[in-house]
Design an enzyme around this catalytic site. Structure first.
Site, mmCIF file in Angstrom:
data_model
loop_
_atom_site.group_PDB
_atom_site.id
_atom_site.type_symbol
_atom_site.label_atom_id
_atom_site.label_comp_id
_atom_site.label_asym_id
_atom_site.label_seq_id
_atom_site.Cartn_x
_atom_site.Cartn_y
_atom_site.Cartn_z
ATOM 1 N N LEU A 177 0.797 -1.246 -0.165
ATOM 2 C CA LEU A 177 -0.105 0.172 -0.175
ATOM 3 C C LEU A 177 0.945 1.244 0.012
ATOM 4 O O LEU A 177 0.643 2.153 -0.817
ATOM 5 C CB LEU A 177 -0.938 0.010 1.214
ATOM 6 C CG LEU A 177 -1.775 1.301 1.585
ATOM 7 C CD1 LEU A 177 -2.821 1.324 0.416
ATOM 8 C CD2 LEU A 177 -2.477 1.202 2.921
ATOM 9 N N GLY A 181 -5.049 -5.938 10.969
ATOM 10 C CA GLY A 181 -3.709 -5.877 10.974
ATOM 11 C C GLY A 181 -3.564 -5.010 12.218
ATOM 12 O O GLY A 181 -2.174 -5.406 12.697
ATOM 13 N N GLU A 194 0.848 0.025 10.086
ATOM 14 C CA GLU A 194 -0.372 -0.333 10.027
ATOM 15 C C GLU A 194 -1.344 1.095 10.415
ATOM 16 O O GLU A 194 -2.483 0.816 10.940
ATOM 17 C CB GLU A 194 -0.700 -1.501 11.033
ATOM 18 C CG GLU A 194 0.294 -2.549 10.796
ATOM 19 C CD GLU A 194 -0.229 -3.550 9.582
ATOM 20 O OE1 GLU A 194 -0.400 -3.071 8.632
ATOM 21 O OE2 GLU A 194 -0.078 -4.775 9.680
#
EC number: 1.3.8.5
Length: 415
Positions: A160, A276, A398
């Site tokens: 990401l 996550g 995260e």
């Protein structure tokens, strides 16, 4: 006389060096009852927690320092863990997963992290990727991709973050232009755990216009022409897992590898991150639990001013605060895990709170444990310093803890 003093000191200090191996035995003796991680669990959960603690003590803790210092990615150990179901903890059983709950996963990752926090954190990311395919993929994708991932015959990475889009993930620019039955990817991803070693890359890329609605999710398999990797990053901690940039240069990926619909990628990414955040907070719990045990043992045997440090009231109070913060973090994480499992409306904000609170508090616990060890805590012969280094990054990834504060405040102010 001095030689004898150093020899006696060396004997008990050597006994504290590789502390994680003694955690399972300590739990069996019941000497850490007030921070007992099995409190509140049912019998089945206690059983697989025991299995995870035993695996951590036997297969991970003895090698934790070596993996860190030599920067080794312990593939064989992780495949052994997968035989116990730890490669797809909350993935459905029809594709090889264990089919357990989010709370169960938290319990397992906490226990494994006492043996090696860095490696467990990678395993938690791998689990997140497999769940995303299981949850949002087609039946063909589930049956093709999930079984080898659950067995850890193949490893997964989550892609990401980009060089120019960290916390502002929706501004990512990696493009995926459709040409007939392929997407042509161009761009790069940064700080990718498992980069270069993983076989499956779950990639968020832009198939449409600006903003979150223009993002899609595709699976890119290692060996695809146009896929390459940057240099292995040198990190403060998390050294048992490689971190590299993942680079796409006219990388042709079959449209059949898209997970979900076009424009659904950002939603998939965020759904993955909710879990996550619970996972990485659970890894912080494991590091903090191990650090409290190490600090307690050290205070009992280290003598200064003619008596054990454990007799010092200030240090007693510090240890008590560490224990209280550990248990509070555990309760918050488990509450959020249950909310996520039940798909409750407050799950996102509870996951954010748990990640913020637990990763901050557990890092502080590890750091205080190092301080209690004095100069010895700063030596790489002693496990406590590795827990400090490996848990520090949990406040950043995260979703940074600053972003967690944004999500929590947004939830409060919109009511």
């Amino acid at each position: 006389m001095l030689r004898g003093t150093f020899q006696r000191a060396g004997a008990w200090l050597r006994g504290l060096r590789r502390g994680p191996r003694g955690l399972a035995e300590s739990a069996r003796r019941g000497v850490v009852s007030c921070i007992d991680p099995s409190m509140g669990l049912n019998e089945e959960q206690k059983e697989f927690q025991k299995v995870a603690f035993s695996f951590a003590a036997r297969e991970m803790a003895p090698h934790m320092a070596e993996w860190d210092q030599k920067e080794l990615f312990p593939v064989d150990m992780m495949r052994k863990a997968a035989q116990l179901g730890f490669g797809g903890v909350y993935v459905q059983t029809d594709v090889g997963g264990a089919g357990l709950s989010r709370l169960d996963a938290s319990v397992i990752f906490e226990a494994l992290a006492t043996g090696c926090t860095s490696t467990t954190a990678y395993m938690s990311i791998h689990n997140m990727c497999v769940w995303m395919i299981d949850r949002f993929g087609s039946e063909e994708q589930r049956q093709r991709l999930c079984p080898p991932l659950c067995a850890m015959e193949k490893f997964a990475s989550y892609c990401l973050t980009e060089p120019g889009s960290g916390s502002d993930a929706a501004s990512l620019v990696t493009s995926a232009v459709r040409q007939q039955d392929h997407y042509i990817l161009n761009g790069s991803k940064a700080f990718i755990s498992g980069g270069g070693e993983a076989d499956i890359y779950v990639v968020m890329c832009r198939t449409g216009g600006p903003g979150p609605r223009g993002i899609s999710c595709v699976v890119v398999e290692k060996g695809t022409p146009g896929l390459s990797f940057g240099k292995k990053e040198k990190k403060v901690g998390w050294n048992s897992q490689p971190t590299r940039a993942v680079i796409f240069e006219d990388c042709a990926v079959p449209v059949a590898n898209r997970i979900g619909d076009e424009g659904q990628g950002f939603l998939i990414a965020m759904k993955g991150l909710n879990g996550g955040r619970i996972n990485v907070a659970s890894c912080s719990l494991g590091a903090a639990h191990a650090s409290v045990v190490l600090a307690r043992d050290y205070l009992k045997v280290r003598k200064q001013f003619g008596e054990p440090l454990a007799n010092n009231q200030y240090l007693q109070f510090q240890l008590a605060e560490m224990a209280a913060r550990l248990v509070a973090s555990r309760l918050m994480i488990r509450t959020a895990a249950m909310a996520l499992q039940e798909e409750r409306e407050d799950a996102v904000v509870l996951c954010s709170m748990a990640k913020l609170f637990a990763t901050d508090e557990c890092f502080a616990i590890c750091n205080q444990a190092l301080q209690m060890h004095g100069g010895y805590g700063y030596l790489k012969d002693y496990a406590v310093q590795q827990y400090v280094r490996d848990s520090r990054v949990h406040q950043i990834l995260e979703g940074s803890n600053e972003v967690m504060r944004m999500l929590i405040s947004r939830s409060l102010l919109q009511k």
